[in-house]
Motif scaffolding. Structure first.
Motif, PDB file in Angstrom:
ATOM      1  N   GLU A   1     -30.642 -15.986  71.250  1.00 12.56           N
ATOM      2  CA  GLU A   1     -31.999 -15.668  70.812  1.00 12.56           C
ATOM      3  C   GLU A   1     -32.051 -15.714  69.284  1.00 12.56           C
ATOM      4  OE1 GLU A   1     -32.972 -11.844  72.492  1.00 12.56           O
ATOM      5  OE2 GLU A   1     -33.903 -12.822  74.233  1.00 12.56           O
ATOM      6  N   VAL A   2     -33.149 -16.241  68.774  1.00 10.65           N
ATOM      7  CA  VAL A   2     -33.352 -16.295  67.335  1.00 10.65           C
ATOM      8  C   VAL A   2     -34.624 -15.507  67.018  1.00 10.65           C
ATOM      9  CG1 VAL A   2     -33.835 -17.794  65.368  1.00 10.65           C
ATOM     10  CG2 VAL A   2     -32.202 -18.521  67.119  1.00 10.65           C
ATOM     11  N   LYS A   3     -34.467 -14.544  66.127  1.00 18.87           N
ATOM     12  CA  LYS A   3     -35.581 -13.647  65.810  1.00 18.87           C
ATOM     13  C   LYS A   3     -36.311 -14.111  64.556  1.00 18.87           C
ATOM     14  CE  LYS A   3     -36.032  -8.833  64.631  1.00 18.87           C
ATOM     15  NZ  LYS A   3     -35.281  -7.602  64.455  1.00 18.87           N
ATOM     16  N   VAL A   4     -37.618 -13.983  64.596  1.00 17.62           N
ATOM     17  CA  VAL A   4     -38.461 -14.292  63.440  1.00 17.62           C
ATOM     18  C   VAL A   4     -38.592 -13.022  62.586  1.00 17.62           C
ATOM     19  CG1 VAL A   4     -40.793 -14.916  62.696  1.00 17.62           C
ATOM     20  CG2 VAL A   4     -39.781 -16.018  64.724  1.00 17.62           C
ATOM     21  N   ILE A   5     -38.312 -13.171  61.289  1.00 21.77           N
ATOM     22  CA  ILE A   5     -38.497 -12.060  60.351  1.00 21.77           C
ATOM     23  C   ILE A   5     -39.515 -12.503  59.305  1.00 21.77           C
ATOM     24  CG2 ILE A   5     -37.383 -10.518  58.705  1.00 21.77           C
ATOM     25  CD1 ILE A   5     -34.762 -10.912  60.154  1.00 21.77           C
ATOM     26  N   TYR A   6     -40.612 -11.786  59.215  1.00 21.62           N
ATOM     27  CA  TYR A   6     -41.676 -12.141  58.263  1.00 21.62           C
ATOM     28  C   TYR A   6     -41.278 -11.688  56.860  1.00 21.62           C
ATOM     29  CZ  TYR A   6     -46.387 -12.392  56.224  1.00 21.62           C
ATOM     30  OH  TYR A   6     -47.475 -12.684  55.434  1.00 21.62           O
ATOM     31  N   THR A   7     -41.225 -12.646  55.938  1.00 24.39           N
ATOM     32  CA  THR A   7     -40.770 -12.354  54.576  1.00 24.39           C
ATOM     33  C   THR A   7     -41.726 -12.983  53.548  1.00 24.39           C
ATOM     34  OG1 THR A   7     -39.303 -14.288  54.733  1.00 24.39           O
ATOM     35  CG2 THR A   7     -38.305 -12.114  55.145  1.00 24.39           C
ATOM     36  N   PRO A   8     -42.942 -12.461  53.419  1.00 27.64           N
ATOM     37  CA  PRO A   8     -43.896 -13.040  52.464  1.00 27.64           C
ATOM     38  C   PRO A   8     -43.428 -12.848  51.029  1.00 27.64           C
ATOM     39  CG  PRO A   8     -44.692 -10.928  53.251  1.00 27.64           C
ATOM     40  CD  PRO A   8     -43.447 -11.230  54.044  1.00 27.64           C
TER      41      PRO A   8
ATOM     42  N   THR B   1     -44.498 -17.607  49.739  1.00 25.67           N
ATOM     43  CA  THR B   1     -45.838 -17.956  50.244  1.00 25.67           C
ATOM     44  C   THR B   1     -46.246 -16.863  51.216  1.00 25.67           C
ATOM     45  OG1 THR B   1     -44.974 -19.183  52.141  1.00 25.67           O
ATOM     46  CG2 THR B   1     -45.389 -20.462  50.123  1.00 25.67           C
ATOM     47  N   GLU B   2     -47.509 -16.896  51.632  1.00 25.57           N
ATOM     48  CA  GLU B   2     -48.007 -15.874  52.563  1.00 25.57           C
ATOM     49  C   GLU B   2     -47.512 -16.112  53.988  1.00 25.57           C
ATOM     50  OE1 GLU B   2     -49.534 -18.436  51.471  1.00 25.57           O
ATOM     51  OE2 GLU B   2     -51.143 -19.114  52.810  1.00 25.57           O
ATOM     52  N   ASP B   3     -46.962 -17.279  54.251  1.00 26.09           N
ATOM     53  CA  ASP B   3     -46.532 -17.589  55.624  1.00 26.09           C
ATOM     54  C   ASP B   3     -45.008 -17.760  55.715  1.00 26.09           C
ATOM     55  OD1 ASP B   3     -46.346 -20.008  54.202  1.00 26.09           O
ATOM     56  OD2 ASP B   3     -46.825 -21.212  55.975  1.00 26.09           O
ATOM     57  N   SER B   4     -44.276 -17.209  54.764  1.00 26.05           N
ATOM     58  CA  SER B   4     -42.815 -17.399  54.751  1.00 26.05           C
ATOM     59  C   SER B   4     -42.133 -16.542  55.820  1.00 26.05           C
ATOM     60  CB  SER B   4     -42.235 -17.025  53.379  1.00 26.05           C
ATOM     61  OG  SER B   4     -42.570 -17.979  52.402  1.00 26.05           O
ATOM     62  N   ILE B   5     -41.251 -17.177  56.566  1.00 22.73           N
ATOM     63  CA  ILE B   5     -40.440 -16.449  57.550  1.00 22.73           C
ATOM     64  C   ILE B   5     -38.967 -16.800  57.338  1.00 22.73           C
ATOM     65  CG2 ILE B   5     -42.224 -16.258  59.322  1.00 22.73           C
ATOM     66  CD1 ILE B   5     -40.923 -18.655  60.778  1.00 22.73           C
ATOM     67  N   CYS B   6     -38.103 -15.891  57.806  1.00 27.36           N
ATOM     68  CA  CYS B   6     -36.685 -16.182  57.939  1.00 27.36           C
ATOM     69  C   CYS B   6     -36.358 -16.163  59.430  1.00 27.36           C
ATOM     70  CB  CYS B   6     -35.833 -15.134  57.227  1.00 27.36           C
ATOM     71  SG  CYS B   6     -36.012 -15.105  55.428  1.00 27.36           S
ATOM     72  N   LEU B   7     -35.310 -16.848  59.809  1.00 25.75           N
ATOM     73  CA  LEU B   7     -34.837 -16.848  61.195  1.00 25.75           C
ATOM     74  C   LEU B   7     -33.459 -16.209  61.227  1.00 25.75           C
ATOM     75  CD1 LEU B   7     -35.892 -20.460  62.269  1.00 25.75           C
ATOM     76  CD2 LEU B   7     -37.071 -18.314  62.783  1.00 25.75           C
ATOM     77  N   TYR B   8     -33.251 -15.328  62.217  1.00 23.32           N
ATOM     78  CA  TYR B   8     -32.019 -14.537  62.283  1.00 23.32           C
ATOM     79  C   TYR B   8     -31.460 -14.598  63.701  1.00 23.32           C
ATOM     80  CZ  TYR B   8     -29.071 -10.319  61.929  1.00 23.32           C
ATOM     81  OH  TYR B   8     -28.017  -9.432  61.929  1.00 23.32           O
ATOM     82  N   ASP B   9     -30.218 -15.034  63.804  1.00 22.11           N
ATOM     83  CA  ASP B   9     -29.614 -15.158  65.140  1.00 22.11           C
ATOM     84  C   ASP B   9     -28.620 -14.025  65.434  1.00 22.11           C
ATOM     85  OD1 ASP B   9     -27.333 -15.740  63.689  1.00 22.11           O
ATOM     86  OD2 ASP B   9     -27.242 -17.850  64.277  1.00 22.11           O
ATOM     87  N   GLY B  10     -28.615 -13.012  64.562  1.00 14.96           N
ATOM     88  CA  GLY B  10     -27.686 -11.903  64.744  1.00 14.96           C
ATOM     89  C   GLY B  10     -26.451 -12.033  63.871  1.00 14.96           C
ATOM     90  N   GLU B  11     -26.200 -13.244  63.352  1.00 15.86           N
ATOM     91  CA  GLU B  11     -25.063 -13.486  62.450  1.00 15.86           C
ATOM     92  C   GLU B  11     -25.477 -14.272  61.219  1.00 15.86           C
ATOM     93  OE1 GLU B  11     -22.247 -15.609  64.808  1.00 15.86           O
ATOM     94  OE2 GLU B  11     -21.688 -13.865  65.998  1.00 15.86           O
ATOM     95  N   ASP B  12     -26.435 -15.160  61.395  1.00 13.59           N
ATOM     96  CA  ASP B  12     -26.859 -16.081  60.341  1.00 13.59           C
ATOM     97  C   ASP B  12     -28.331 -15.853  60.032  1.00 13.59           C
ATOM     98  OD1 ASP B  12     -24.321 -17.628  60.654  1.00 13.59           O
ATOM     99  OD2 ASP B  12     -25.238 -18.124  62.591  1.00 13.59           O
ATOM    100  N   LEU B  13     -28.686 -16.023  58.741  1.00 14.21           N
ATOM    101  CA  LEU B  13     -30.075 -15.874  58.313  1.00 14.21           C
ATOM    102  C   LEU B  13     -30.504 -17.144  57.594  1.00 14.21           C
ATOM    103  CD1 LEU B  13     -32.449 -13.767  58.101  1.00 14.21           C
ATOM    104  CD2 LEU B  13     -31.632 -13.365  55.765  1.00 14.21           C
ATOM    105  N   PHE B  14     -31.570 -17.756  58.095  1.00 13.23           N
ATOM    106  CA  PHE B  14     -32.088 -18.993  57.516  1.00 13.23           C
ATOM    107  C   PHE B  14     -33.306 -18.613  56.692  1.00 13.23           C
ATOM    108  CE2 PHE B  14     -29.622 -19.718  61.208  1.00 13.23           C
ATOM    109  CZ  PHE B  14     -28.773 -20.734  60.804  1.00 13.23           C
TER     110      PHE B  14
END
Ligand SMILES: [Fe+2]
Length: 201
Positions: A102-109, A112-125
């Motif tokens: 599972e890859v979780k969406v983390i909202y990180t404005p 930009t106002e629509d910036s997200i990071c993706l987190y798989d429990g070990e890696d953060l994009f």
């Protein structure tokens, strides 16, 4: 988790292929310049790509995202505030299922106002929210220094120090680094408060 970091284009962009395992189900993070290296990587790993995710609206990350998604039979995913053409709107805490992972969406404005990071429990994009050695600019439409400080200090720095940071551009001395080490060496993370953060060049 399978992670492939792929350098594309003339602006030192990184795009990513993730999958639950080789031969499994995956997603692509961003697509701005060339789609062929990503398609090749997916083929070589035998990955069925289900989602093509935009970390944020900027064209060096999204201009070929629809073309890439169509080529792979994937859906375009973006934050609900994103102006780009997308199939699936996501917000903070949403989860993208990839087979056994599972890859979780983390909202990180902030960038930009629509910036997200993706987190798989070990890696953060991190897209353009956090680079190795710096963070994204905030002087373009939708940018906010205050929001970016909050995203970096109240959200990203709460993740485990062992988290591997994978940025959207190759601007650092290394292409990726563990968050705990980055927190010590990156001035936007080691800043003790907002005023010190504003003083980082
Ligand atoms: Fe950007």
């Amino acid at each position: 988790m399978l992670v492939r970091q792929i350098a594309v284009g003339t602006m030192q962009n990184f795009v990513y292929l993730l999958a639950d395992r080789p031969g499994g189900v995956g997603l692509v993070v961003d697509s701005g310049w060339e789609i062929d290296p990503v398609i090749k990587a997916a083929k070589e790993a035998g990955v069925t790509v289900r989602f093509a995710v935009a970390t944020h609206r900027h064209s060096d990350h999204t201009s070929s995202l629809r073309e890439l998604a169509d080529s792979l039979g994937a859906k375009v995913v973006a934050h609900r505030r994103s102006p780009i053409d997308h199939d699936v709107s996501v917000d903070d805490g949403d989860v993208l299922s990839l087979g056994e992972a599972e890859v979780k969406v983390i909202y990180t404005p902030g960038h930009t106002e629509d910036s997200i990071c993706l987190y798989d429990g070990e890696d953060l994009f991190t897209g353009d929210t956090l680079f190795i050695g710096n963070c994204g600019r905030t002087d373009l439409p939708g940018g906010s220094q205050k929001e970016l400080f909050g995203s970096l200090h109240d959200v990203i720095l709460k993740l485990p120090p062992s988290t591997v940071v994978y940025p959207g551009h190759d601007y650092g001395d290394v292409p990726f680094r563990r968050l705990g080490e980055e927190a010590l060496s990156n001035p936007v993370l080691s800043a003790r408060d907002y005023d010190e953060f504003l003083g980082v060049p």
